[in-house]
Design a protein around this motif. Structure first.
Motif, PDB file in Angstrom:
ATOM      1  N   GLY A  98       0.791  -1.221   0.000  1.00 57.70           N
ATOM      2  CA  GLY A  98       0.000   0.000   0.000  1.00 57.70           C
ATOM      3  C   GLY A  98       0.826   1.275   0.000  1.00 57.70           C
ATOM      4  O   GLY A  98       0.284   2.360   0.244  1.00 57.70           O
ATOM      5  N   ASP A  99       2.117   1.163  -0.276  1.00 60.84           N
ATOM      6  CA  ASP A  99       3.006   2.330  -0.273  1.00 60.84           C
ATOM      7  C   ASP A  99       2.954   3.015  -1.636  1.00 60.84           C
ATOM      8  O   ASP A  99       3.565   2.563  -2.600  1.00 60.84           O
ATOM      9  N   TRP A 100       2.247   4.148  -1.674  1.00 61.45           N
ATOM     10  CA  TRP A 100       2.047   4.843  -2.956  1.00 61.45           C
ATOM     11  C   TRP A 100       3.271   5.620  -3.419  1.00 61.45           C
ATOM     12  O   TRP A 100       3.255   6.206  -4.510  1.00 61.45           O
ATOM     13  N   SER A 101       4.336   5.622  -2.632  1.00 65.09           N
ATOM     14  CA  SER A 101       5.565   6.244  -3.137  1.00 65.09           C
ATOM     15  C   SER A 101       6.105   5.472  -4.341  1.00 65.09           C
ATOM     16  O   SER A 101       6.837   6.024  -5.171  1.00 65.09           O
ATOM     17  N   TYR A 102       5.702   4.195  -4.449  1.00 65.65           N
ATOM     18  CA  TYR A 102       6.130   3.388  -5.593  1.00 65.65           C
ATOM     19  C   TYR A 102       5.389   3.752  -6.880  1.00 65.65           C
ATOM     20  O   TYR A 102       5.707   3.226  -7.947  1.00 65.65           O
ATOM     21  N   ALA A 103       4.416   4.640  -6.790  1.00 64.00           N
ATOM     22  CA  ALA A 103       3.689   5.053  -7.991  1.00 64.00           C
ATOM     23  C   ALA A 103       4.622   5.660  -9.026  1.00 64.00           C
ATOM     24  O   ALA A 103       4.344   5.615 -10.226  1.00 64.00           O
ATOM     25  N   ALA A 104       5.742   6.230  -8.557  1.00 65.59           N
ATOM     26  CA  ALA A 104       6.719   6.813  -9.486  1.00 65.59           C
ATOM     27  C   ALA A 104       7.225   5.781 -10.480  1.00 65.59           C
ATOM     28  O   ALA A 104       7.552   6.112 -11.630  1.00 65.59           O
ATOM     29  N   TRP A 105       7.308   4.517 -10.062  1.00 65.49           N
ATOM     30  CA  TRP A 105       7.778   3.462 -10.956  1.00 65.49           C
ATOM     31  C   TRP A 105       6.843   3.243 -12.137  1.00 65.49           C
ATOM     32  O   TRP A 105       7.274   2.809 -13.214  1.00 65.49           O
ATOM     33  N   TYR A 106       5.557   3.501 -11.923  1.00 62.32           N
ATOM     34  CA  TYR A 106       4.544   3.142 -12.918  1.00 62.32           C
ATOM     35  C   TYR A 106       4.029   4.335 -13.717  1.00 62.32           C
ATOM     36  O   TYR A 106       3.156   4.176 -14.564  1.00 62.32           O
ATOM     37  N   MET A 107       4.577   5.532 -13.458  1.00 59.06           N
ATOM     38  CA  MET A 107       4.028   6.734 -14.058  1.00 59.06           C
ATOM     39  C   MET A 107       4.058   6.675 -15.585  1.00 59.06           C
ATOM     40  O   MET A 107       3.054   6.950 -16.254  1.00 59.06           O
ATOM     41  N   ASP A 108       5.199   6.338 -16.164  1.00 62.55           N
ATOM     42  CA  ASP A 108       5.306   6.297 -17.627  1.00 62.55           C
ATOM     43  C   ASP A 108       4.382   5.234 -18.216  1.00 62.55           C
ATOM     44  O   ASP A 108       3.756   5.447 -19.259  1.00 62.55           O
ATOM     45  N   LEU A 422       3.139  16.223 -18.173  1.00 58.18           N
ATOM     46  CA  LEU A 422       3.413  15.596 -16.884  1.00 58.18           C
ATOM     47  C   LEU A 422       4.930  15.484 -16.701  1.00 58.18           C
ATOM     48  O   LEU A 422       5.514  14.401 -16.821  1.00 58.18           O
ATOM     49  N   ASP A 423       5.570  16.605 -16.407  1.00 56.63           N
ATOM     50  CA  ASP A 423       7.017  16.626 -16.246  1.00 56.63           C
ATOM     51  C   ASP A 423       7.417  16.032 -14.889  1.00 56.63           C
ATOM     52  O   ASP A 423       6.572  15.564 -14.118  1.00 56.63           O
ATOM     53  N   GLU A 424       8.711  16.085 -14.605  1.00 52.55           N
ATOM     54  CA  GLU A 424       9.224  15.469 -13.372  1.00 52.55           C
ATOM     55  C   GLU A 424       8.617  16.102 -12.131  1.00 52.55           C
ATOM     56  O   GLU A 424       8.283  15.413 -11.161  1.00 52.55           O
ATOM     57  N   ASP A 425       8.459  17.428 -12.149  1.00 51.39           N
ATOM     58  CA  ASP A 425       7.884  18.101 -10.981  1.00 51.39           C
ATOM     59  C   ASP A 425       6.446  17.660 -10.746  1.00 51.39           C
ATOM     60  O   ASP A 425       6.024  17.448  -9.591  1.00 51.39           O
ATOM     61  N   ARG A 426       5.679  17.532 -11.798  1.00 54.04           N
ATOM     62  CA  ARG A 426       4.284  17.115 -11.641  1.00 54.04           C
ATOM     63  C   ARG A 426       4.188  15.650 -11.235  1.00 54.04           C
ATOM     64  O   ARG A 426       3.275  15.265 -10.499  1.00 54.04           O
ATOM     65  N   GLN A 427       5.110  14.827 -11.713  1.00 58.57           N
ATOM     66  CA  GLN A 427       5.111  13.430 -11.266  1.00 58.57           C
ATOM     67  C   GLN A 427       5.421  13.350  -9.776  1.00 58.57           C
ATOM     68  O   GLN A 427       4.816  12.550  -9.053  1.00 58.57           O
ATOM     69  N   THR A 428       6.347  14.193  -9.314  1.00 55.76           N
ATOM     70  CA  THR A 428       6.639  14.245  -7.879  1.00 55.76           C
ATOM     71  C   THR A 428       5.415  14.704  -7.113  1.00 55.76           C
ATOM     72  O   THR A 428       5.112  14.181  -6.027  1.00 55.76           O
ATOM     73  N   TRP A 429       4.684  15.678  -7.659  1.00 55.73           N
ATOM     74  CA  TRP A 429       3.463  16.158  -7.015  1.00 55.73           C
ATOM     75  C   TRP A 429       2.449  15.022  -6.874  1.00 55.73           C
ATOM     76  O   TRP A 429       1.794  14.887  -5.841  1.00 55.73           O
ATOM     77  N   VAL A 430       2.306  14.197  -7.928  1.00 48.54           N
ATOM     78  CA  VAL A 430       1.365  13.078  -7.877  1.00 48.54           C
ATOM     79  C   VAL A 430       1.706  12.140  -6.722  1.00 48.54           C
ATOM     80  O   VAL A 430       0.824  11.727  -5.954  1.00 48.54           O
ATOM     81  N   VAL A 431       2.984  11.808  -6.581  1.00 43.44           N
ATOM     82  CA  VAL A 431       3.402  10.907  -5.500  1.00 43.44           C
ATOM     83  C   VAL A 431       3.122  11.547  -4.146  1.00 43.44           C
ATOM     84  O   VAL A 431       2.604  10.894  -3.223  1.00 43.44           O
ATOM     85  N   ASP A 432       3.438  12.839  -3.998  1.00 47.68           N
ATOM     86  CA  ASP A 432       3.174  13.533  -2.735  1.00 47.68           C
ATOM     87  C   ASP A 432       1.686  13.548  -2.427  1.00 47.68           C
ATOM     88  O   ASP A 432       1.266  13.370  -1.269  1.00 47.68           O
ATOM     89  N   TYR A 433       0.882  13.771  -3.432  1.00 48.43           N
ATOM     90  CA  TYR A 433      -0.565  13.809  -3.235  1.00 48.43           C
ATOM     91  C   TYR A 433      -1.113  12.437  -2.798  1.00 48.43           C
ATOM     92  O   TYR A 433      -1.895  12.331  -1.868  1.00 48.43           O
ATOM     93  N   LEU A 434      -0.621  11.380  -3.462  1.00 49.66           N
ATOM     94  CA  LEU A 434      -1.109  10.035  -3.165  1.00 49.66           C
ATOM     95  C   LEU A 434      -0.625   9.525  -1.810  1.00 49.66           C
ATOM     96  O   LEU A 434      -1.291   8.700  -1.173  1.00 49.66           O
TER      97      LEU A 434
END
Length: 439
Positions: A98-108, A422-434
Motif C-alpha cells: 500500500g506504499d504509494w511512493s512506488y507510484a513513481a515506478w509506474y508513471m510512464d 506531466l514533467d518530473e515536478d508534476r510526477q513528484t506532485w502526484v506521488v506527494d498527493y497520493l
C-alpha cells in the motif's frame, strides 16, 4: 360629555453636557467598530492566505491543471490521479504494502496506457465501433464509484478491446489455414546437430532426444512435439524474432530434418573458463578472472589455446559474453557470503572457494542453473501438414498480432496530436498527493 385631550409631554432640548456625552459615546462606538472590523479583516486575510497558500496553490490548482492532451481532448490532473489509482491500485496494495511512493515506478506506463486507450477509442469511432453507457453500467454494476469518469473510461477500454477483437479482427482470420505439426529441439552447436542426426538415422526417437537434450523448456517438456500451427504463430510460439525459422518450418518437406541458427536466442546454459588471480586469506576473499562461452565446443577450443600459451584477457575480449569494457575479464573480489547472496553462480563459488583450487590455473565449468547465454540452433522435423481450424491459443495469438499491427498505424497517425505536460515536478506532485504529503 367629551373626554379631555391629554397634553403632549414637554420635551426639553438636550443640554450641552448631554450632547457632549452622546458625541463622545458615538466616537467610542465608531472606534470600537473600526477596530473590530480591522480584526475581522485581518482574520479573514490570515484564513484566506492560509487557504490560498496552504490548499489552493499546492493542491487545488495543480489538481485541476491540464497534464495531457490527446487528439484534442484535455485531461486534468485529478482525472489522471484517478486513472492511475484504478490502474495500479491492486498492485500497490497487493505487492507493495500500500506504499504509494512506488507510484513513481509506474508513471510512464500509466501515461502510455492512457494515451493508447484514447487513441484506440478514437480510431474505433472511425470504424463505427463504440461502447454504450448501458454496457459500461452493466460492466461496473455494484461498483461504489461507478460514476467516476476515469473508472468509466477504463471500463470503456476493456469492453472496446474485446469488441474490436470479436467484430473487427476475428473476421480477418482464415477459417482453415495451412498448418504443420512441428517437432523441435533447441541445441547449442552444429556439432551437437550432427550428433543428433546420427542418432536419429540410427533409429533413435525424436521425442526421447528432445526430452534429454533440448535447451528449451517447452520442447523439452512436450518431447519435441509442439502440435499443429499456422505460419503466423511460429515466431511467437518459439519466442524468437528469426524469420528464417518460420521460413524453414513452412518450406521443408514432411519427415525431413532441418535446422537454423538463432544467434540472439537466450538459452539456459553457459560454459565458464575461470582462473583465480589473488587470494586474501586474512579476509577470506578471492579474486578471479572469467570468460563466458555459449557452447561447450567453443569453450574446449579456447581451453586448448590457453594451454598453448595464449593470453587469457585477449581471448576473453574476443569471445566472452560477459566482457566488461572497464574491468575486462576481472570479475572482482568475492567472499563466501557474496556467493550465498547470489552475486556469483554457485558452481563458480564451489570452485573458487575449494581449498584445493590452484591459483592462475584455468578451469572449465558448465552452468545450467544460473547462467544464460545467447546463440543456439533450432533442430526441426515436420511430422504432418493439413488445412484445419485454428486452435483457441493460435486464434488469440493471431488476433493479438493484428491488433498490434493496427495499433502501430493508430499511434503513427495520432502522434502529432499528443501533448504530455506531466514533467518530473508534476510526477513528484502526484506521488506527494497520493502519499498524503499534501493533505
Amino acid at each position: 360629555m367629551s373626554k379631555k385631550k391629554k397634553a403632549a409631554p414637554v420635551v426639553s432640548p438636550p443640554t450641552k453636557r448631554q450632547l457632549s456625552r452622546w458625541q463622545k459615546q458615538k466616537r467610542q462606538q465608531r472606534i470600537i467598530f473600526g477596530i473590530a472590523s480591522l480584526v475581522i479583516a485581518a482574520v479573514l486575510i490570515l484564513v484566506g492566505s492560509g487557504v490560498f497558500f496552504g490548499w489552493y496553490m499546492p493542491v487545488y490548482r495543480p489538481l485541476h491543471a491540464t497534464v495531457l492532451e490527446i487528439g484534442g481532448t484535455s485531461y486534468p490532473m485529478n482525472y489522471f490521479v484517478d486513472y492511475l489509482q484504478y490502474q495500479i491500485g491492486n498492485t500497490i496494495d497487493s505487492y507493495l504494502g500500500g506504499d504509494w511512493s512506488y507510484a513513481a515506478w509506474y508513471m510512464d506506463y500509466v501515461v502510455d496506457s492512457l494515451q493508447n486507450d484514447v487513441m484506440v477509442r478514437q480510431a474505433a469511432d472511425r470504424l463505427g465501433i463504440s461502447i454504450s453507457e448501458a454496457e459500461i453500467d452493466k460492466y461496473l454494476e455494484g461498483h461504489p464509484e461507478i460514476k467516476n469518469r476515469a473508472l468509466r473510461d477504463i471500463a470503456y477500454s476493456v469492453l472496446l478491446y474485446q469488441k474490436l477483437s470479436d467484430e473487427y479482427f476475428a473476421p480477418q482470420l482464415p477459417e482453415n489455414p495451412e498448418q504443420r505439426q512441428i517437432l523441435a529441439m533447441l541445441l547449442e552447436s552444429r556439432t551437437q546437430i550432427d550428433q543428433v542426426l546420427a542418432e536419429l538415422e540410427a533409429g533413435a526417437d525424436f521425442g526421447t532426444l528432445a526430452e534429454e537434450l533440448s535447451l528449451n523448456e517447452a520442447t523439452r517438456t512436450n518431447k519435441g512435439d509442439l502440435g499443429f500451427h499456422p505460419r503466423e504463430v511460429v515466431l511467437p510460439l518459439f519466442e524468437s524474432n528469426n524469420e528464417d525459422l518460420a521460413e524453414l518450418i513452412f518450406s521443408q518437406e514432411v519427415g525431413a530434418f532441418g535446422w537454423v541458427e538463432d544467434a540472439n536466442f537466450l538459452k539456459s546454459v553457459g560454459y565458464w573458463i575461470i582462473k583465480i588471480t589473488e587470494i586474501d586469506e586474512e579476509f577470506d576473499m578471492v579474486r578471479f578472472s572469467g570468460m563466458l562461452l555459449g557452447t561447450e565446443e567453443e569453450a574446449l577450443a579456447l581451453m586448448v589455446r590457453l594451454d598453448e600459451g595464449e593470453d587469457f584477457s585477449e581471448l576473453a575480449q574476443e569471445y566472452s559474453q560477459v566482457w566488461d569494457s572497464a574491468g575486462g575479464d576481472d570479475m572482482g573480489w568475492f567472499t563466501a557470503e557474496d556467493a550465498e547472496a547470489g552475486y556469483i553462480p554457485m558452481v563458480l563459488a564451489d570452485y573458487i572457494f575449494d581449498p584445493d583450487t590452484q591459483i592462475e590455473v584455468a578451469a572449465l565449468i558448465k552452468d545450467e542453473a544460473e547462467t544464460e547465454t545467447t546463440g543456439a540452433y533450432w533442430f526441426i522435423q515436420i511430422a504432418a501438414e493439413e488445412n484445419r481450424p485454428l486452435s483457441d491459443d493460435d486464434r488469440n495469438t493471431m488476433i493479438d498480432q493484428l491488433f498490434s499491427d493496427w495499433m502501430v498505424q493508430v499511434q503513427e497517425n495520432a502522434a502529432d496530436g499528443i501533448f504530455n505536460y506531466l514533467d518530473e515536478d508534476r510526477q513528484t506532485w502526484v506521488v506527494d498527493y497520493l502519499t498524503g504529503a499534501l493533505k
